[in-house]
Write an enzyme that holds these catalytic residues in place. Structure first.
Site, mmCIF file in Angstrom:
data_model
loop_
_atom_site.group_PDB
_atom_site.id
_atom_site.type_symbol
_atom_site.label_atom_id
_atom_site.label_comp_id
_atom_site.label_asym_id
_atom_site.label_seq_id
_atom_site.Cartn_x
_atom_site.Cartn_y
_atom_site.Cartn_z
ATOM 1 N N LYS A 9 1.661 2.245 -5.124
ATOM 2 C CA LYS A 9 2.342 1.756 -6.396
ATOM 3 C C LYS A 9 1.488 1.997 -7.578
ATOM 4 O O LYS A 9 2.014 2.245 -8.687
ATOM 5 C CB LYS A 9 2.689 0.226 -6.457
ATOM 6 C CG LYS A 9 3.620 -0.049 -5.248
ATOM 7 C CD LYS A 9 3.855 -1.485 -5.286
ATOM 8 C CE LYS A 9 3.026 -2.407 -4.538
ATOM 9 N NZ LYS A 9 2.888 -2.604 -3.168
ATOM 10 N N GLY A 13 -4.135 -5.146 -4.100
ATOM 11 C CA GLY A 13 -5.211 -4.174 -4.457
ATOM 12 C C GLY A 13 -4.600 -2.879 -5.089
ATOM 13 O O GLY A 13 -4.009 -2.158 -4.288
ATOM 14 N N HIS A 14 -5.042 -2.710 -6.427
ATOM 15 C CA HIS A 14 -4.269 -1.479 -6.836
ATOM 16 C C HIS A 14 -5.599 -0.611 -7.633
ATOM 17 O O HIS A 14 -6.357 -1.323 -8.293
ATOM 18 C CB HIS A 14 -3.459 -1.944 -8.041
ATOM 19 C CG HIS A 14 -2.028 -2.832 -7.765
ATOM 20 N ND1 HIS A 14 -1.326 -3.230 -8.688
ATOM 21 C CD2 HIS A 14 -1.520 -2.832 -6.569
ATOM 22 C CE1 HIS A 14 -0.347 -3.763 -8.006
ATOM 23 N NE2 HIS A 14 -0.359 -3.608 -6.635
ATOM 24 N N ASP A 48 0.856 -1.281 0.057
ATOM 25 C CA ASP A 48 -0.080 0.192 0.055
ATOM 26 C C ASP A 48 0.937 1.307 0.124
ATOM 27 O O ASP A 48 0.421 2.312 0.683
ATOM 28 C CB ASP A 48 -1.024 0.144 1.368
ATOM 29 C CG ASP A 48 -1.832 -1.350 1.125
ATOM 30 O OD1 ASP A 48 -2.439 -1.786 0.144
ATOM 31 O OD2 ASP A 48 -1.816 -2.075 2.143
ATOM 32 N N GLN A 89 2.296 -6.257 -2.907
ATOM 33 C CA GLN A 89 2.430 -6.364 -1.421
ATOM 34 C C GLN A 89 3.851 -5.329 -1.270
ATOM 35 O O GLN A 89 4.309 -4.356 -2.282
ATOM 36 C CB GLN A 89 2.554 -7.625 -0.924
ATOM 37 C CG GLN A 89 1.328 -8.093 -0.816
ATOM 38 C CD GLN A 89 0.986 -9.277 -2.018
ATOM 39 O OE1 GLN A 89 1.648 -9.658 -2.532
ATOM 40 N NE2 GLN A 89 -0.273 -9.141 -2.213
HETATM 41 P P1 IMP Z 1 -2.282 -12.803 2.770
HETATM 42 O O1 IMP Z 1 -1.624 -12.489 1.912
HETATM 43 O O2 IMP Z 1 -3.546 -12.633 2.397
HETATM 44 O O3 IMP Z 1 -2.225 -14.222 3.350
HETATM 45 O O4 IMP Z 1 -2.235 -11.975 4.186
HETATM 46 C C1 IMP Z 1 -0.941 -11.984 4.852
HETATM 47 C C2 IMP Z 1 -0.536 -10.391 5.094
HETATM 48 O O5 IMP Z 1 -0.314 -9.672 4.118
HETATM 49 C C3 IMP Z 1 -1.777 -9.479 6.210
HETATM 50 O O6 IMP Z 1 -1.402 -9.053 7.168
HETATM 51 C C4 IMP Z 1 -2.186 -8.993 4.810
HETATM 52 O O7 IMP Z 1 -2.976 -7.829 5.430
HETATM 53 C C5 IMP Z 1 -1.105 -8.612 4.165
HETATM 54 N N1 IMP Z 1 -1.176 -8.267 2.837
HETATM 55 C C6 IMP Z 1 -1.544 -9.093 1.660
HETATM 56 N N2 IMP Z 1 -1.747 -8.341 0.576
HETATM 57 C C7 IMP Z 1 -1.472 -7.119 0.846
HETATM 58 C C8 IMP Z 1 -1.544 -6.041 0.170
HETATM 59 O O8 IMP Z 1 -1.445 -5.852 -1.203
HETATM 60 N N3 IMP Z 1 -1.235 -4.789 0.723
HETATM 61 C C9 IMP Z 1 -0.988 -4.509 2.149
HETATM 62 N N4 IMP Z 1 -0.943 -5.619 2.772
HETATM 63 C C10 IMP Z 1 -1.171 -6.989 2.369
HETATM 64 MG MG MG Z 2 -2.952 -2.129 -1.872
#
Ligand code: IMP
Ligand code: MG
Length: 468
Positions: free
Chosen positions: A51, A75-76, A48, A257
């Site tokens: 990007k 999430g973009h 976040d 991420q």
């Molecule tokens: P998962 O990737 O859904 O298994 O989540 C694992 C951790 O990564 C959690 O703390 C999520 O909130 C974080 N996370 C996963 N994808 C994103 C992203 O795109 N942005 C920010 N945090 C993320």
């Molecule tokens: Mg995001």
């Protein structure tokens, strides 16, 4: 064909047969813009970082956009004119109608793929997408396990996005995963389901106390239909990316991420299940590091945020935190959760730079700090009286970290100044803002080439050439 990692005549300023290098030779005074054949965008913090906007600007200048890790946990948000596109799985290049590729390193949920493609169609956009046949597929039980395991962990839960991404990667490592190549063939899919469905029904019911609300037949029907629908998108992404780089095409590698969520180097176990680092592009696509190291842009948000559980040494609370969260609209694109917020953290960024090898930095959301009287940057941690300039290797050390802060005078970036910045560029920045940025630059020893100071596409400035 000339490989980009090799030292060729182009490196010495002699134009060769490679079209991208030819442009590089002719435009040597604008070396950083539009001339690199490979550009990577990497999140340097917890994801976040903003990007999306920069990826979109860079995608416009690229021939190909490739995703190589993560899944629809990302999430973009991409804004084009009056249209807002919220993407989770598709590379942002689809919005720009660029050839977009999903490499084998991505965990792919075909149900989400369909939703996103259909949504774009409704907005008049036909995607030009290629998917690697080796991509692991997110199955319905992966969501059940993601949720069930989080519940079983109780207060120790990771705070996942519950999209089934982690369990899907686990299947890859256990070698029972279902690949995109299995999806496009009914016989192979059936065989895989004959093992996976009863196996996971057992696990979910007996261990996690979760029940399936779908039968094996329903899963087969749904997934084989999706396989048929996307069959023509199957392409060997490794071959395609290698070939287009050899031809001098411009390829953008879109990281998802952020580095501190890396499965090895992040704050394990409070991490994601992939590697959001530059190195992951090599294994997530099938390409040599030599070909993709030219330009690695580290995206650094002017402060820090984190969504989900886990250590966060510079986290703040109270009024200041509420101010930052609201000013920066720090609420998740994927889950809508309020993000935790805090000061910029240099030990974190030093590790991030070490792992990724940033060739330049883009600072995002600088305007969000506007109006805060005193700004802090953690320059090192004190852990049991010892100075740590780099992020510690384990959470039990991070838990004891007391950040040492450098203080900076606040600045403001109002509408009037934004206009001036757009016209005059970096030189028009408030002196205090410059001091804040120059400290980061000096400490990391990486040039800040881009500063983003607003949500609009052209709310960016640069010391030399602009990305947007
Ligand atoms: P998962 O990737 O859904 O298994 O989540 C694992 C951790 O990564 C959690 O703390 C999520 O909130 C974080 N996370 C996963 N994808 C994103 C992203 O795109 N942005 C920010 N945090 C993320
Ligand atoms: Mg995001």
């Amino acid at each position: 064909m000339i490989g980009f990692g090799e030292h060729t005549a182009e490196d010495r300023g002699v134009a060769g047969s490679n079209p991208a290098s030819l442009i590089l030779f002719l435009n040597s005074s604008h070396l950083i813009l539009k001339v690199m054949s490979s550009t990577m965008v990497i999140g340097s913090q917890f994801g976040d970082e903003g990007k999306g906007k920069l990826v979109d600007c860079l995608a416009e200048q690229s021939d190909y956009v490739v995703r190589y890790q993560g899944g629809n946990n990302a999430g973009h948000t991409v804004v084009v004119k009056d249209k807002v596109f919220k993407l989770h799985l598709l590379p942002s290049g689809v919005v720009r109608k660029k050839r977009s590729l999903i490499g084998t390193g991505v965990s792919l949920d075909p149900r989400v793929l369909k939703q996103e493609i259909d949504g774009l169609k409704e907005k008049g956009i036909k995607v030009n997408l290629g998917i690697d046949p080796r991509c692991q597929i997110i199955m319905p039980w992966h969501n059940v396990i993601d949720i069930g395991k989080e519940e079983a962990l109780k207060e120790k839960n990771i705070g996942t996005t519950r999209r089934g991404v982690g369990p899907c990667y686990a299947d890859r490592a256990s070698r029972i995963g279902i690949r995109f190549d299995d999806l496009v063939d009914e016989k192979r899919l059936k065989e895989k389901l004959d093992f996976n469905y009863p196996y996971y029904k057992n696990v979910c019911e007996k261990i996690l106390n979760k029940h399936f609300d779908f039968t094996q037949e329903e899963v087969f029907k749904q997934y084989s239909a999706l396989g048929k629908e996307f069959k023509e998108m199957l392409t060997d992404v490794s071959l395609e990316v290698n070939e287009c780089l050899d031809k001098g095409k411009k390829v953008l590698f879109e990281g998802a991420q952020g580095t501190l969520l890396d499965n090895d180097f992040g704050t394990y176990p409070f991490v994601t299940s992939s590697h959001p680092t530059s190195g992951a592009a090599t294994t997530g696509i099938g390409i040599s590091p030599q070909k993709i190291s030219e330009r690695i842009i580290g995206i650094v948000k002017a402060y820090t945020t984190r969504v989900g559980s886990g250590p966060f040494p510079t986290e703040i609370s109270g009024e200041e935190a509420d101010f930052l969260r609201n000013a920066g609209n720090e609420f998740g694109t994927t889950t809508g959760r309020a993000r935790r917020v805090g000061w910029l953290d240099l030990p974190m960024l030093r590790m991030s730079n070490r792992l990724n090898g940033f060739t330049e930095i883009a600072i995002t959301k600088l305007d969000v700090l506007s109006g805060i009287k005193k700004l802090l940057i953690a320059d090192y941690y004190l852990i049991e009286g010892k100075k740590f300039f780099d992020f510690p290797y384990a959470n039990h050390l991070v838990a004891k970290a007391v950040p040492h802060y450098s203080e900076f005078k606040g600045f403001s970036i109002n509408k009037e100044q934004q206009k001036e910045l757009k016209e005059k560029g970096y030189s028009a920045l408030d002196e205090h803002a410059k001091k804040y940025l120059e400290f980061i630059e000096k400490e990391l020893n990486v040039p800040i080439k881009t500063v983003s100071f607003g949500a609009e596409r052209d709310d960016t400035c640069s010391k030399d050439s602009k990305i947007c």
